[in-house]
Structures are given as C-alpha cells and as structure tokens.
Design an enzyme around this catalytic site. Structure first.
Site, PDB file in Angstrom:
ATOM      1  N   ASP A 210       0.852  -1.188   0.000  1.00 26.26           N
ATOM      2  CA  ASP A 210       0.000   0.000   0.000  1.00 26.26           C
ATOM      3  C   ASP A 210       0.887   1.237   0.000  1.00 26.26           C
ATOM      4  O   ASP A 210       2.123   1.136   0.134  1.00 26.26           O
ATOM      5  CB  ASP A 210      -0.931   0.006   1.224  1.00 26.26           C
ATOM      6  N   ASP A 236       3.099   2.597  -4.886  1.00 22.85           N
ATOM      7  CA  ASP A 236       1.894   2.908  -5.647  1.00 22.85           C
ATOM      8  C   ASP A 236       1.663   1.766  -6.623  1.00 22.85           C
ATOM      9  O   ASP A 236       2.492   1.515  -7.501  1.00 22.85           O
ATOM     10  CB  ASP A 236       2.104   4.228  -6.399  1.00 22.85           C
ATOM     11  N   HIS A 255     -13.180  -1.998  -7.643  1.00 23.98           N
ATOM     12  CA  HIS A 255     -14.428  -1.208  -7.700  1.00 23.98           C
ATOM     13  C   HIS A 255     -14.185   0.293  -7.536  1.00 23.98           C
ATOM     14  O   HIS A 255     -15.080   1.104  -7.776  1.00 23.98           O
ATOM     15  CB  HIS A 255     -15.451  -1.726  -6.680  1.00 23.98           C
ATOM     16  N   ASN A 302     -22.658   4.258  -4.769  1.00 21.87           N
ATOM     17  CA  ASN A 302     -21.709   4.884  -3.856  1.00 21.87           C
ATOM     18  C   ASN A 302     -20.330   5.039  -4.493  1.00 21.87           C
ATOM     19  O   ASN A 302     -19.599   5.993  -4.201  1.00 21.87           O
ATOM     20  CB  ASN A 302     -21.591   4.084  -2.559  1.00 21.87           C
TER      21      ASN A 302
END
Length: 345
Positions: A210, A236, A255, A302
C-alpha cells in the site's frame, strides 16, 4: 385491509424515510447508547440513560423507543417503567467490546459517506465523485481526497478492519488458497485481511502492499502487525514494482477505478505474477443483468459518489481479467456481501 394505493404510498414513505433510520443508528452509536447498556448490570430506564450520557430526557426516550422499533434495543416494563437493554444484533455489532463491532465503519459512513450522498443527484449529473461539493477537496487524485487528513485515513483503515472481521475469513475460504504459499494483498491497508488469511492458511506468508502513508499508519496503530508471516511493502500499485507472489489479492480495490485503470493494474499484476500463480478478486458482485442485489446496486452508486469506479457483474470482471492475460476464471458466490473470483496466470 389497505388498498393498493395505500400500500404503494406506504412503500414510498418507507423509502423516503430511509435516511432517518440511518441517522438513528449513527446517533445511538455516537452517543454511546449500546456501550452504556452493555456495561450496565441490569436494564436501564430512559432517565438513567440520559443522566449517564448527559443527554436530554425527552430526546433520549425518543431515540431509545425508535431503536426498539428498529430491533436494536429491547424493552420490558416493570411497575409501569420502561427498561431498555441491547438485542443480540446490537450486542454483536454495535458494542465496542465485541470482536465483531462495526462502530468504526458506521462512524465513517456517518461522517463521510452520508455527506457525499447529499450530492448524489449532482454526481449523476457530473458522472464523478462529490468530495469537492461535500468537503471542498479536489478529487483529481482519488486517494488524496479519500485520505484527506490523517484522522480520516485512520478512520478508513479502522472501518475496513471492521468489514474484514466479519467477511474476511468467509470470502478467503471460497477457494482453497493453500497452494499459494506467498501472497500479496494489493491495497491491503491495515493488514486486517492478511491477518485473516494467515489464520486460515497457516502455511502462507502475506505481503501487504500500500502507499507509504497507509503503511506507516498501519505500523503505528495496528498491533497485530507483529505477526511473523505478515510483512509490509510501500508503493503505488499503478507505477511501482509489485512484490513477488504466487497469488495477488485485490479486495475492494477494482471497484474504486475505471475500466481503463483496472486494465492497467491487472496487466501489471499479470507481468509480476509467477507462472502458475493467480489473482483473487474480492468484490460485491452484481447479478448478471446488473439489477441486483440491492445492496450491491447501492454500493455501485456509492462508487460514483465517492470514487472513480463501480461494482460489476462476473462477466464484466472476466472482460477485464482475460485481456490482461489471466485464464481459468472461476467465480464463487459466498452468500454474503462479498464474493470471490479466482483466475490463473
């Protein structure tokens, strides 16, 4: 007996009042109602709850009775006095002492997601997320907006830890992952899913990959990172070298992004993946026609409001994985919110 017209109106009223339901839940958590009742040796009356929380007596009674209607609390009457206590639902998921407590994710939904959803009509008009409208934060760099402060970054990480405390083991067991001794959890945040993975598969080691800010905060705030089979790597995932692995996990990652960004990431993972290795995609999957389940449809909307992406059908994930070079595509519905897709290099 109500008429069809009255039934339709009742349904419309339920839909339009939905935001009130979520605010009752958020307020009760914020005020500490469920924790107070969990710690009390016996059921408490509204006056006692109000006194201990420092809230108004009339407001407290209204909130408690609404929680009873929502099955978040139960009530019994003794000598004409209403006494309140938690239900199994609130005891399991809303009391901080519970290992399955979802309070951090609920706090994130209340303070961030809910405010973004106040601009959902504008998101539909613009086709982009609403951080600028909700918080005055430019969203050209998505995670600069999502992690707009150190406190917000920590809240997101704790919220995801709540999610994987419930769903992690179940979705990781959808396929037998024991043939993959070296696993990389791309965008693995605090390492909560990695913890579930090493618990379920004792023979595996997991590298959490991460961005530096997330890795540093994970090491500072999450104590289970001392586990020997979990390590962290900063970078990254769109541009930096990926750790070597037999299996790459993408959980709630694809997503967030457009098809083009997903294709770029999947191609990078395919190049890094060992021959015979694989990729495990964990997402909330839409039905084949894209019109259900309702929870996943709401999540997809969302994604419009908060990210660059959307939820997808299994066929849409296959359409992303196959051009990247992955094959032997398998999809498993878990019966929970999150499902699993496994593909091989």
């Amino acid at each position: 007996m109500t008429s069809p017209e009255e039934q339709a109106y009742h349904l419309l009223t339920e839909y339009s009042n939905g935001f009130m339901v979520s605010q009752v839940l958020f307020a009760a958590c914020e005020l500490g109602v469920f924790d107070l009742l969990a710690e009390a040796p016996e059921p408490l009356g509204a006056a006692a709850v109000a006194a201990r929380l420092g809230t108004s007596s009339c407001g407290t009674e209204l909130l408690l009775d609404t929680c009873v209607s929502l099955k978040l609390l139960q009530v019994q009457t003794r000598r004409g006095k209403a006494l309140y206590q938690n239900t199994e639902l609130s005891s399991t998921y809303l009391v901080r002492a519970s290992l399955k407590c979802q309070a951090n994710m609920l706090r994130y939904l209340a303070r961030t997601t809910y405010l973004c959803w106040g601009h959902v009509a504008q998101a539909v008009r613009d086709g982009k997320n609403q951080y600028q409208e909700a918080f005055g934060v430019p969203s050209d760099e998505l995670f600069t907006a999502i992690y707009r402060s150190e406190g917000e970054r920590l809240q997101v990480m704790r919220g995801l830890q709540d999610v994987w405390s419930i769903s992690g083991r179940h979705v990781l067991a959808a396929f037998d992952l024991s043939p993959f001794p070296l696993i990389c959890d791309i965008g693995g945040c605090s390492g909560a899913l990695a913890k579930e993975c090493t618990s379920l598969y004792p023979g595996c080691r997991v590298t959490v990959f991460d961005i530096p800010e997330v890795v540093q905060m994970a090491k500072k705030h999450f104590s289970f990172l001392e586990e020997a089979r979990i390590s962290f790597c900063e970078g990254d995932f769109f541009k930096d070298p990926l750790p070597e692995a037999d299996l790459y996990i993408l959980a709630r990652v694809l997503h967030d992004w457009t098809d083009a960004r997903c294709s770029h990431l999947l191609a990078r993972i395919h190049r890094a993946c060992k021959p015979g290795g694989g990729i495990l995609v964990i997402e909330s999957l839409l039905d084949a026609d894209g019109r259900g389940p309702l929870t996943t449809q709401l999540y997809s909307l969302n994604m419009l409001v908060q990210t660059e992406g959307r939820e997808r059908t299994p066929a849409q994930y296959l359409a992303l994985l196959a051009p990247a070079g992955f094959q032997d595509f398998q999809c498993r519905r878990t019966g929970g919110i999150y499902d699993a897709i496994l593909a091989r290099r």
